[in-house]
Design an enzyme around this catalytic site. Structure first.
Site, PDB file in Angstrom:
ATOM      1  N   HIS A 231       0.819  -1.227   0.000  1.00 16.70           N
ATOM      2  CA  HIS A 231       0.000   0.000   0.000  1.00 16.70           C
ATOM      3  C   HIS A 231       0.851   1.275   0.000  1.00 16.70           C
ATOM      4  O   HIS A 231       0.352   2.353  -0.304  1.00 16.70           O
ATOM      5  CB  HIS A 231      -1.038  -0.028   1.139  1.00 16.70           C
ATOM      6  CG  HIS A 231      -0.513   0.320   2.498  1.00 16.70           C
ATOM      7  ND1 HIS A 231      -0.243  -0.623   3.460  1.00 16.70           N
ATOM      8  CD2 HIS A 231      -0.227   1.511   3.065  1.00 16.70           C
ATOM      9  CE1 HIS A 231       0.190  -0.013   4.549  1.00 16.70           C
ATOM     10  NE2 HIS A 231       0.206   1.274   4.339  1.00 16.70           N
ATOM     11  N   ASP A 276      -0.529  -7.496   1.309  1.00 18.36           N
ATOM     12  CA  ASP A 276       0.087  -6.170   1.443  1.00 18.36           C
ATOM     13  C   ASP A 276       1.608  -6.288   1.561  1.00 18.36           C
ATOM     14  O   ASP A 276       2.187  -6.058   2.617  1.00 18.36           O
ATOM     15  CB  ASP A 276      -0.512  -5.458   2.671  1.00 18.36           C
ATOM     16  CG  ASP A 276      -0.184  -3.978   2.694  1.00 18.36           C
ATOM     17  OD1 ASP A 276       0.390  -3.473   1.702  1.00 18.36           O
ATOM     18  OD2 ASP A 276      -0.499  -3.322   3.708  1.00 18.36           O
ATOM     19  N   SER A 372       4.029   2.024   8.449  1.00 20.87           N
ATOM     20  CA  SER A 372       3.694   1.055   7.401  1.00 20.87           C
ATOM     21  C   SER A 372       4.907   0.607   6.612  1.00 20.87           C
ATOM     22  O   SER A 372       5.784   1.409   6.291  1.00 20.87           O
ATOM     23  CB  SER A 372       2.733   1.689   6.399  1.00 20.87           C
ATOM     24  OG  SER A 372       1.436   1.562   6.873  1.00 20.87           O
ATOM     25  N   GLY A 373       4.934  -0.678   6.284  1.00 15.62           N
ATOM     26  CA  GLY A 373       6.033  -1.214   5.481  1.00 15.62           C
ATOM     27  C   GLY A 373       7.224  -1.605   6.334  1.00 15.62           C
ATOM     28  O   GLY A 373       8.106  -2.325   5.884  1.00 15.62           O
TER      29      GLY A 373
HETATM   30  N1  ARG Z   1      -1.486   2.084   7.305  1.00 21.43           N
HETATM   31  C1  ARG Z   1      -0.603   2.766   8.185  1.00 21.43           C
HETATM   32  C2  ARG Z   1       0.499   3.457   7.419  1.00 21.43           C
HETATM   33  O1  ARG Z   1       0.339   3.680   6.249  1.00 21.43           O
HETATM   34  C3  ARG Z   1      -0.055   1.857   9.235  1.00 21.43           C
HETATM   35  C4  ARG Z   1      -1.107   1.495  10.169  1.00 21.43           C
HETATM   36  C5  ARG Z   1      -0.680   0.626  11.258  1.00 21.43           C
HETATM   37  N2  ARG Z   1      -1.664   0.820  12.255  1.00 21.43           N
HETATM   38  C6  ARG Z   1      -1.667   0.211  13.389  1.00 21.43           C
HETATM   39  N3  ARG Z   1      -2.564   0.528  14.254  1.00 21.43           N
HETATM   40  N4  ARG Z   1      -0.800  -0.714  13.662  1.00 21.43           N
HETATM   41  O2  ARG Z   1       1.504   3.881   7.964  1.00 21.43           O
END
Ligand code: ARG
Length: 422
Positions: A231, A276, A372-373
């Site tokens: 993503h 993902d 993320s990632g």
């Molecule tokens: N989708 C989020 C990002 O783009 C990360 C989310 C992780 N969230 C969590 N509560 N662990 O950085």
């Protein structure tokens, strides 16, 4: 009875100049001897690290193909066996107190001989003579490994031992996956509000930046490849505008490198969070250093369990909708069973076999936006670290019953090999 007061005139003692000189001289000598003794004592008790590169040949009931691959389960088992044999060899020797650790770095196969390559680390008093030390180590290994029970069975005649310096030791360790140099003992509660990490604690962590702005985390899996989330590249696809930076701060970074290629999983299909995962190739390889090197990938068959030690790291926000951070943070999290994570009050069957949950059902310990990632990592019994998950999604950050959801790396172990050859 009356006694007349006797008033005695105080006699002043005059010393001859040469006597004064002599006293000063003797005092100086005494002082010098004391200092000398202290220095000698301190030095004698000060220990210096001595590193050795050892190769030994062994026979085993397992084939090289079964355990030769670094970080595989069989590699770990074989390393553990040989490391503990070596440890035991010194256990009953006069230098047992000086032994620090043995660490298998690789196996090789030469002319039908199986070789284990390992580092031996000792701390000796600096007064001891190098020649004698080297001879003793060789002798103890040869004597004690002779009657060590196997398999594997070590050939004591094959043992070769070479003294190496600190830089060489570092280079060998930095070439191994999943090793860490700096470990802080203070544990933070969460990335949300936790403490900053020290240089070199999580050397595989990268920051992915679009036009110079931090967007996502990523993990170094060899000199040229990063693993990240799919993503992260949903709207930003052009590799030429992405850079990866390494080190505990985004500004200034330890190292920076452009991306050459981004491969997103074919089955990733927004807005679903399934599949993902992505891999990204750096435009040039990064050299391994104490503060930048790769993590290990777990076998596809490996299963993580509740109770396994896990950490997530990132430059992400301290709370939902917060800002990214310039200094890397870590949080210790618990592995949460998918069954529990799929319960109605949690994620109500949204967790697929390609995801795993980690954090705390009580809340507070979590990754957040900007993480993320990035890596969710776990150590094995030899203290080698593996990539268990990739920060993927979650319902806000740190909410009770809403733990972090990660891409399950073991489910994509073969996919990663098919794209990168790793
Ligand atoms: N989708 C989020 C990002 O783009 C990360 C989310 C992780 N969230 C969590 N509560 N662990 O950085």
């Amino acid at each position: 009875m009356y006694r007349p007061a006797v008033v005695r005139a105080r006699k002043r003692i005059y010393l001859e100049p040469w006597v004064t000189g002599l006293i000063a001289f003797i005092s100086l000598i005494v002082l010098a001897v004391c200092i000398g003794l202290i220095v000698h004592y301190v030095r004698y008790n000060q220990r210096k690290t001595y590193n050795y590169y050892v190769t030994l040949s062994f026979t085993s009931d397992k084939l090289y193909d079964e355990f030769g691959q670094e970080a595989s389960k069989n590699f770990t088992e074989m390393s553990q066996k040989i490391e503990s044999m070596v440890k035991n060899a010194f256990h009953k020797s006069p230098i047992r107190g000086d032994f620090v650790k043995s660490h298998v770095i690789k196996f090789s196969q030469e002319e039908h001989r199986l070789l284990a390559h390992m580092l031996l680390i000792f701390r000796f008093r600096s007064t001891e003579d190098l020649e004698t030390i080297n001879k003793n180590i060789q002798r103890f290994l040869q004597e004690r490994l002779q009657d060590a029970v196997g398999p594997p069975k070590v050939d004591p005649e094959s043992i070769e031992i070479k003294k190496i310096n600190e830089t060489e030791t570092d280079n060998y360790l930095n070439n191994c996956c999943g090793t860490r140099r700096n470990k802080s003992t203070n544990q933070s509660l969460r990335i949300v509000g936790g403490t900053e990490v020290e240089e070199g604690e999580w050397p595989w962590q990268a920051s992915l930046q679009w036009d110079g702005i931090h967007r996502c985390g990523a993990t170094l899996i060899n000199g040229t490849w990063l693993v990240s989330a799919a993503h992260c590249f949903r709207t930003y696809k052009d590799p030429a505008r992405w850079t990866a930076s390494f080190g505990v701060t985004i500004k200034p970074p330890k190292m920076k490198q452009g991306l050459r290629r981004i491969i997103v999983h074919e089955k990733y299909n927004y807005p679903s969070h399934d599949y993902d995962i992505s891999v990204a190739e750096l435009s040039r390889p990064v050299p391994y250093t104490n503060t930048v090197h790769r993590i290990c990938l777990p076998d596809a068959s490996h299963e993580f369990h509740p109770g396994d030690q896990m950490f997530v790291t990132g430059f992400g926000a301290l709370q939902n909708d917060g800002n990214s951070q310039n200094h890397l943070r870590q949080v210790q999290v618990d592995f949460i069973d998918t069954k529990i994570c799929n319960e109605p009050q949690a994620y109500n069957d949204a967790i697929t076999p390609r995801m795993l949950c980690a954090g705390s059902l009580k809340g507070q310990k979590d990754a957040c936006q900007g993480d993320s990632g990035g890596p969710l990592v776990s150590p094995d019994a030899r203290d080698i670290w593996y990539l268990a998950g990739i920060v993927s999604w979650g319902d806000e950050c740190g909410q009770p019953n809403k733990p972090g959801v990660y891409t399950r790396v073991t489910a994509f172990r073969d996919w990663i090999t098919s794209k990168t050859g790793i």
